[in-house]
Design a protein around this motif. Structure first.
Motif, short mmCIF file in Angstrom:
data_model
loop_
_atom_site.label_atom_id
_atom_site.label_comp_id
_atom_site.label_asym_id
_atom_site.label_seq_id
_atom_site.Cartn_x
_atom_site.Cartn_y
_atom_site.Cartn_z
N SER A 146 41.43 64.03 31.15
CA SER A 146 41.47 63.65 29.74
C SER A 146 41.94 64.77 28.83
O SER A 146 42.32 64.53 27.69
N VAL A 147 41.85 65.99 29.33
CA VAL A 147 42.23 67.17 28.55
C VAL A 147 42.94 68.13 29.48
O VAL A 147 42.53 68.32 30.63
N GLN A 148 44.01 68.72 28.99
CA GLN A 148 44.69 69.80 29.72
C GLN A 148 44.43 71.08 28.95
O GLN A 148 44.82 71.21 27.79
N VAL A 149 43.73 72.02 29.61
CA VAL A 149 43.36 73.27 28.95
C VAL A 149 44.03 74.45 29.64
O VAL A 149 44.21 74.44 30.86
N ARG A 150 44.41 75.44 28.84
CA ARG A 150 44.96 76.70 29.34
C ARG A 150 44.15 77.83 28.74
O ARG A 150 43.85 77.82 27.54
N LEU A 151 43.78 78.79 29.57
CA LEU A 151 43.03 79.96 29.11
C LEU A 151 43.89 81.20 29.23
O LEU A 151 44.58 81.38 30.23
N LYS A 152 43.81 82.06 28.23
CA LYS A 152 44.53 83.34 28.25
C LYS A 152 43.54 84.44 27.94
O LYS A 152 42.94 84.44 26.86
N PRO A 153 43.34 85.40 28.86
CA PRO A 153 42.42 86.50 28.55
C PRO A 153 42.96 87.34 27.40
O PRO A 153 44.16 87.57 27.30
N LEU A 154 42.05 87.76 26.54
CA LEU A 154 42.43 88.57 25.38
C LEU A 154 42.00 90.02 25.58
O LEU A 154 40.95 90.28 26.16
N MET A 155 42.82 90.93 25.10
CA MET A 155 42.55 92.36 25.24
C MET A 155 42.46 92.99 23.85
O MET A 155 43.24 92.65 22.95
N THR A 156 41.56 93.93 23.71
CA THR A 156 41.46 94.69 22.46
C THR A 156 42.52 95.79 22.48
O THR A 156 43.07 96.11 23.55
N PRO A 157 42.81 96.41 21.34
CA PRO A 157 43.72 97.55 21.34
C PRO A 157 43.24 98.67 22.27
O PRO A 157 44.03 99.34 22.93
N GLU A 158 41.92 98.85 22.34
CA GLU A 158 41.36 99.87 23.23
C GLU A 158 41.60 99.52 24.70
O GLU A 158 41.86 100.42 25.52
N ASP A 159 41.52 98.24 25.04
CA ASP A 159 41.83 97.81 26.41
C ASP A 159 43.27 98.16 26.75
O ASP A 159 43.56 98.62 27.86
N LEU A 160 44.18 97.96 25.80
CA LEU A 160 45.58 98.28 26.04
C LEU A 160 45.78 99.78 26.18
O LEU A 160 46.56 100.24 27.02
N ASP A 161 45.05 100.56 25.38
CA ASP A 161 45.11 102.02 25.53
C ASP A 161 44.69 102.43 26.94
O ASP A 161 45.34 103.27 27.57
N ASP A 162 43.61 101.84 27.44
CA ASP A 162 43.15 102.14 28.80
C ASP A 162 44.22 101.77 29.83
O ASP A 162 44.47 102.51 30.77
N ALA A 163 44.85 100.63 29.64
CA ALA A 163 45.89 100.18 30.57
C ALA A 163 47.08 101.13 30.55
O ALA A 163 47.65 101.44 31.60
N ALA A 164 47.45 101.61 29.37
CA ALA A 164 48.61 102.50 29.25
C ALA A 164 48.37 103.84 29.93
O ALA A 164 49.32 104.50 30.35
N ARG A 165 47.11 104.24 30.06
CA ARG A 165 46.79 105.51 30.73
C ARG A 165 46.79 105.40 32.25
O ARG A 165 46.79 106.39 32.95
N LYS A 166 46.80 104.19 32.76
CA LYS A 166 46.81 104.01 34.22
C LYS A 166 48.22 104.20 34.76
O LYS A 166 49.20 103.97 34.06
N THR A 167 48.34 104.61 36.01
CA THR A 167 49.66 104.87 36.60
C THR A 167 49.81 104.09 37.91
O THR A 167 49.69 104.66 39.00
N PRO A 168 50.05 102.79 37.80
CA PRO A 168 50.25 102.01 39.03
C PRO A 168 51.55 102.38 39.73
O PRO A 168 52.45 102.97 39.12
#
Length: 106
Positions: free
Chosen positions: A77-99
């Motif tokens: 009856s419903v089609q739902v999509r979820l998208k995880p949200l990140m804070t600016p601090e989460d993005l800062d943490d991601a940018a410091r990682k070196t995959p």
């Protein structure tokens, strides 16, 4: 807890149910569903156009978000999509990682 943007569209009998029950009862049903996995509803809005409903939920873990999505989508009856949200601090943490990654053909 992780916040998720949700986008949903009513389909088939879901549209008829929305018209019969009204918007507040459908919002209340979502509140109960999110609570059942240990989460909460932060915001909920109806729209028109490409998306019928959107808002933000907060749930304790990705498995809870997946369970909620599977349950709602399984109704047909419903089609739902979820998208995880990140804070600016989460993005800062991601940018410091070196995959490590090798691009195709390199």
């Amino acid at each position: 807890m992780t916040k998720y943007l949700f986008e949903a569209n009513y389909v088939g009998e879901g549209i008829k149910g929305l018209m019969r029950e009204g918007g507040t009862k459908r919002r209340d049903a979502l509140v109960e569903a999110v609570k059942s996995v240990g989460g909460s509803l932060e915001s909920f809005y109806y729209a028109f156009g490409e998306t019928d409903v959107l808002g933000i939920i907060e749930v304790p873990e990705p498995a809870a978000a997946a369970a909620l999505s599977l349950l709602i989508n399984s109704t047909g009856s419903v089609q739902v999509r979820l998208k995880p949200l990140m804070t600016p601090e989460d993005l800062d943490d991601a940018a410091r990682k070196t995959p490590s990654y090798r691009a195709p053909g390199k």
